[in-house]
Scaffold this motif. Structure first.
Motif, PDB file in Angstrom:
ATOM      1  N   UNK A 135       0.826  -1.210   0.000  1.00  0.00           N
ATOM      2  CA  UNK A 135       0.000   0.000   0.000  1.00  0.00           C
ATOM      3  C   UNK A 135       0.861   1.260   0.000  1.00  0.00           C
ATOM      4  N   UNK A 136       1.966   1.226   0.747  1.00  0.00           N
ATOM      5  CA  UNK A 136       2.867   2.382   0.792  1.00  0.00           C
ATOM      6  C   UNK A 136       3.507   2.617  -0.572  1.00  0.00           C
ATOM      7  N   UNK A 137       3.914   1.530  -1.235  1.00  0.00           N
ATOM      8  CA  UNK A 137       4.543   1.660  -2.552  1.00  0.00           C
ATOM      9  C   UNK A 137       3.553   2.234  -3.559  1.00  0.00           C
ATOM     10  N   UNK A 138       2.332   1.734  -3.559  1.00  0.00           N
ATOM     11  CA  UNK A 138       1.317   2.250  -4.479  1.00  0.00           C
ATOM     12  C   UNK A 138       1.022   3.716  -4.191  1.00  0.00           C
ATOM     13  N   UNK A 143       2.147   9.844  -5.772  1.00  0.00           N
ATOM     14  CA  UNK A 143       2.584  11.185  -5.349  1.00  0.00           C
ATOM     15  C   UNK A 143       3.543  11.750  -6.398  1.00  0.00           C
ATOM     16  N   UNK A 144       3.257  12.906  -6.991  1.00  0.00           N
ATOM     17  CA  UNK A 144       4.179  13.492  -7.978  1.00  0.00           C
ATOM     18  C   UNK A 144       5.468  13.967  -7.323  1.00  0.00           C
ATOM     19  N   UNK A 145       6.545  13.883  -8.093  1.00  0.00           N
ATOM     20  CA  UNK A 145       7.838  14.272  -7.550  1.00  0.00           C
ATOM     21  C   UNK A 145       7.926  15.741  -7.179  1.00  0.00           C
ATOM     22  N   UNK A 172      17.327  10.737  -6.117  1.00  0.00           N
ATOM     23  CA  UNK A 172      17.146   9.932  -7.329  1.00  0.00           C
ATOM     24  C   UNK A 172      17.202   8.439  -7.044  1.00  0.00           C
ATOM     25  N   UNK A 173      17.728   8.055  -5.880  1.00  0.00           N
ATOM     26  CA  UNK A 173      17.820   6.634  -5.533  1.00  0.00           C
ATOM     27  C   UNK A 173      16.467   6.018  -5.218  1.00  0.00           C
ATOM     28  N   UNK A 174      15.491   6.846  -4.946  1.00  0.00           N
ATOM     29  CA  UNK A 174      14.152   6.358  -4.585  1.00  0.00           C
ATOM     30  C   UNK A 174      13.285   6.357  -5.835  1.00  0.00           C
ATOM     31  N   UNK A 175      12.837   5.167  -6.238  1.00  0.00           N
ATOM     32  CA  UNK A 175      12.004   5.022  -7.435  1.00  0.00           C
ATOM     33  C   UNK A 175      10.832   4.096  -7.116  1.00  0.00           C
TER      34      UNK A 175
END
Length: 307
Positions: A135-138, A143-145, A172-175
């Motif tokens: 749920x957190x990933x979705x 959420x826009x950057x 940038x490491x978070x995708x």
């Protein structure tokens, strides 16, 4: 008489079937022509800006204003424009190019590696709270950057990392989108039996991942890598608020600063260099797509076999 009564309905049925077949073929041809026309319009819409960029990169500063946008000028100045782009302002364009390559190598490369590891782990391991993580990933994907840019700036400012390369690399490491793609891809691409066989043979989890699972995840990994490369290469808003020193600018911010010179008092107008620099900026992306497309093709082939 009986023979005649039996053959007449058969002939009429055949003619009706032929008429239906002809009607369906005509409908298919009509749909095909419509789809071809729509595809052609989309292709023109996509390629027209690229054609404009290529044509105008061959013009001098004066030629940009003296000629039609989609027509070449009298003087072919592409090579001189390229040379001037790399030498203008003490060769700062080369520094911006190297900065962008640094951000892509560490940021996009690191994000892809983390997404592959995390996606594989979430797909193949069971643990408490897995549904909550999903749920957190979705939610993070939704959420826009740009909504996170200001909070990220405040956090990095308190840590004293603004105006440094780490202010671009670490975010940038978070995708989240890359993580979601690898999660869903690893579910089907890596059989559980293969992982169990590797464990029985005594392989550790990291060795199992890199030796057994990573080759199977290659198509999905390349897809995520290209998404991250494009996102990092074209990143504009985050460097805009994080960086002040032009020596750390990426290409997006650097070329925009050249473009703004025309609006400043005493600023030099270098529209020809901005256009040429923009053309040089997209060449590595096109090359990356062309070199890595075979991984996409293999992924599509594997998917069709599984289906």
């Amino acid at each position: 008489m009986a023979t005649t009564s039996m053959t007449e309905p058969t002939a009429s049925g055949v003619s009706a079937h032929r008429a239906l077949t002809v009607r369906r073929q005509a409908q298919r041809r009509g749909k095909s022509v419509m789809l071809t026309a729509l595809t052609g319009l989309v292709l023109i819409y996509a390629l027209l800006p690229l054609a404009w960029l290529v044509i105008n990169a061959t013009k001098t500063q004066q030629g940009l204003f003296d000629s039609f946008g989609l027509a070449p000028a009298a003087d072919f100045a592409l090579f001189s424009n390229i040379a001037d782009t790399f030498t203008y302002d003490n060769g700062i364009f080369t520094r911006w190019l190297l900065n962008t390559l640094l951000y892509v190598a560490l940021g996009a490369g690191g994000a892809t590696l983390l997404a592959a590891l995390a996606g594989y782990g979430l797909a193949k391991f069971e643990f408490p709270g897995k549904k909550a993580v999903f749920a957190v990933v979705i939610g993070a994907v939704a959420v826009p950057g740009t909504a996170l840019a200001v909070p990220t700036f405040l956090m990095f400012s308190s840590l004293g990392l603004t105006n440094t390369p780490w202010a671009i690399i670490i975010p940038s490491l978070v995708s989240p989108f890359g993580l979601y793609l690898m999660w869903t891809f690893a579910n089907d691409a890596v059989p559980n039996e293969l992982i169990e066989s590797a464990r029985v043979d005594g392989a550790g989890e990291f060795r199992t991942f890199f030796s057994v699972s990573a080759p199977l995840l290659a198509p999905g990994t390349v897809t995520v890598l290209l998404f991250n490369v494009v996102a990092t290469w074209n990143n504009y808003f985050l460097p805009l608020i994080m960086l002040k020193d032009q020596n750390w600018y990426p290409l997006t911010i650097g070329l925009n600063s050249w473009n703004k010179q025309a609006a400043t008092a005493g600023g030099e107008t270098v529209f020809n260099l901005v256009i040429t620099g923009s053309l040089l900026t997209i060449v590595p992306l096109i090359a990356a797509f062309l070199m890595l497309q075979r991984y996409w093709q293999s992924g599509l082939a594997n998917g069709s076999v599984k289906g």
